[in-house]
Design a protein around this motif. Structure first.
Motif, PDB file in Angstrom:
ATOM      1  N   LEU A 176     108.236  16.078 -57.634  1.00 15.39           N
ATOM      2  CA  LEU A 176     107.275  17.187 -57.690  1.00 15.39           C
ATOM      3  C   LEU A 176     107.997  18.529 -57.846  1.00 15.39           C
ATOM      4  CD1 LEU A 176     104.689  16.100 -54.969  1.00 15.39           C
ATOM      5  CD2 LEU A 176     104.387  16.057 -57.451  1.00 15.39           C
ATOM      6  N   ASP A 177     109.108  18.678 -57.102  1.00 16.26           N
ATOM      7  CA  ASP A 177     109.870  19.925 -57.226  1.00 16.26           C
ATOM      8  C   ASP A 177     110.382  20.094 -58.660  1.00 16.26           C
ATOM      9  OD1 ASP A 177     109.420  20.457 -54.581  1.00 16.26           O
ATOM     10  OD2 ASP A 177     111.366  19.663 -53.896  1.00 16.26           O
ATOM     11  N   ARG A 199     109.063  18.786 -61.388  1.00 13.70           N
ATOM     12  CA  ARG A 199     107.932  19.087 -62.269  1.00 13.70           C
ATOM     13  C   ARG A 199     107.492  20.539 -62.112  1.00 13.70           C
ATOM     14  NH1 ARG A 199     103.176  14.880 -61.784  1.00 13.70           N
ATOM     15  NH2 ARG A 199     102.381  16.315 -63.382  1.00 13.70           N
ATOM     16  N   SER A 200     107.493  21.023 -60.844  1.00 16.06           N
ATOM     17  CA  SER A 200     107.124  22.416 -60.623  1.00 16.06           C
ATOM     18  C   SER A 200     108.120  23.358 -61.306  1.00 16.06           C
ATOM     19  CB  SER A 200     107.058  22.705 -59.121  1.00 16.06           C
ATOM     20  OG  SER A 200     106.750  24.067 -58.882  1.00 16.06           O
ATOM     21  N   ALA A 201     109.416  22.983 -61.187  1.00 15.98           N
ATOM     22  CA  ALA A 201     110.423  23.808 -61.850  1.00 15.98           C
ATOM     23  C   ALA A 201     110.254  23.763 -63.362  1.00 15.98           C
ATOM     24  CB  ALA A 201     111.821  23.325 -61.455  1.00 15.98           C
ATOM     25  N   ASP A 202     109.939  22.563 -63.880  1.00 20.37           N
ATOM     26  CA  ASP A 202     109.712  22.446 -65.326  1.00 20.37           C
ATOM     27  C   ASP A 202     108.513  23.271 -65.751  1.00 20.37           C
ATOM     28  OD1 ASP A 202     111.851  20.742 -65.405  1.00 20.37           O
ATOM     29  OD2 ASP A 202     110.654  18.892 -65.414  1.00 20.37           O
ATOM     30  N   LEU A 203     107.443  23.227 -64.922  1.00 21.70           N
ATOM     31  CA  LEU A 203     106.261  24.021 -65.263  1.00 21.70           C
ATOM     32  C   LEU A 203     106.571  25.519 -65.225  1.00 21.70           C
ATOM     33  CD1 LEU A 203     103.456  22.053 -63.362  1.00 21.70           C
ATOM     34  CD2 LEU A 203     103.837  22.162 -65.835  1.00 21.70           C
ATOM     35  N   ASP A 204     107.362  25.931 -64.218  1.00 24.94           N
ATOM     36  CA  ASP A 204     107.743  27.348 -64.146  1.00 24.94           C
ATOM     37  C   ASP A 204     108.554  27.748 -65.371  1.00 24.94           C
ATOM     38  OD1 ASP A 204     106.442  27.565 -61.752  1.00 24.94           O
ATOM     39  OD2 ASP A 204     108.262  27.302 -60.515  1.00 24.94           O
TER      40      ASP A 204
END
Length: 237
Positions: free
Chosen positions: A153-154, A156-161
């Motif tokens: 999840l971290d 993916r969140s970094a990828d989304l950011d």
């Protein structure tokens, strides 16, 4: 020749010519005859008259035999009493041994029961420890899975950011290019104007919000397709 009673040296001397009556037995108190001793020997017949003193001696010998027999009977009675006492003592000892054997058997049964109880307790403790180990392994595995999910999840969140930052950079680049084109042509790329010949341009939605113009509707000053990504006629929603 006549056969004469020949008592051993340790026996009382028998009168001359005396012969034991039928069924006679030596006094038990007399010592045993030497090995190979002959109780009867052949002797020449005496040529003398029977004297009264000989009869008296025979009577004394017979009396001694009777007294010896009575003594033997008394000794036998004492021996029987001794045997009876020994038998009673043996019976008591046997009863004591039986009681001890019963006590040993009871103690052995108690020891076996204690061993079985200890074995059951040890097995129960082993089962409980095994279950606790299995639970700990499951919890550790679950914790690892949750840690992996959190890491995913971290990421993916970094990828989304990163994607959002890239999109914002591209949006700013497009806005800058549009502004450069508008400046070079002297016209606005937005649909509609203020009517006074002055063009309204918002580099992005943050600029439109900062100017208090968001949302920007189609036909209003500053509206353009770059601000309306879903194409519903409302920019900077």
């Amino acid at each position: 020749m006549t056969r004469t009673f020949n008592p051993p040296p340790d026996w009382p001397a028998a009168p001359a010519g005396w012969a034991p009556p039928p069924g006679w037995e030596p006094d038990p108190s007399w010592p045993p005859a030497p090995e190979g001793w002959e109780l009867w020997v052949d002797t020449p017949a005496p040529r003398r008259r029977w004297r009264p003193v000989a009869a008296a001696a025979v009577a004394g010998l017979v009396l001694g035999v009777v007294i010896g027999s009575a003594g033997a009977n008394g000794a036998l009675s004492d021996e029987r009493d001794t045997l009876a006492a020994d038998q009673s003592a043996a019976d008591e000892r046997s009863a004591g041994l039986d009681e001890r054997e019963t006590q040993v058997a009871e103690r052995e049964d108690a020891a076996n029961d204690a061993e079985e109880a200890n074995a059951e307790a040890a097995q129960a403790a082993a089962d409980a420890q095994q279950k606790a180990d299995a639970d700990a392994d499951r919890n550790a595995t679950r914790a690892d899975e949750l840690a992996d999910q959190a890491a995913t999840l971290d990421q993916r969140s970094a990828d989304l950011d990163a994607t959002a930052a890239a999109l914002a950079a591209r949006e700013a680049e497009v806005a800058a290019r549009e502004a450069a084109v508008a400046t070079s042509t002297g016209t606005s790329t937005a649909s509609g104007s203020t009517g006074g010949g002055t063009s309204t341009y918002y580099a992005n939605c943050d600029a439109a919000r900062a100017a208090g113009a968001a949302p920007v509707l189609a036909g209003q000053p500053g509206y353009r397709a770059a601000l309306d990504r879903d194409g519903d006629g409302v920019g900077c929603e």
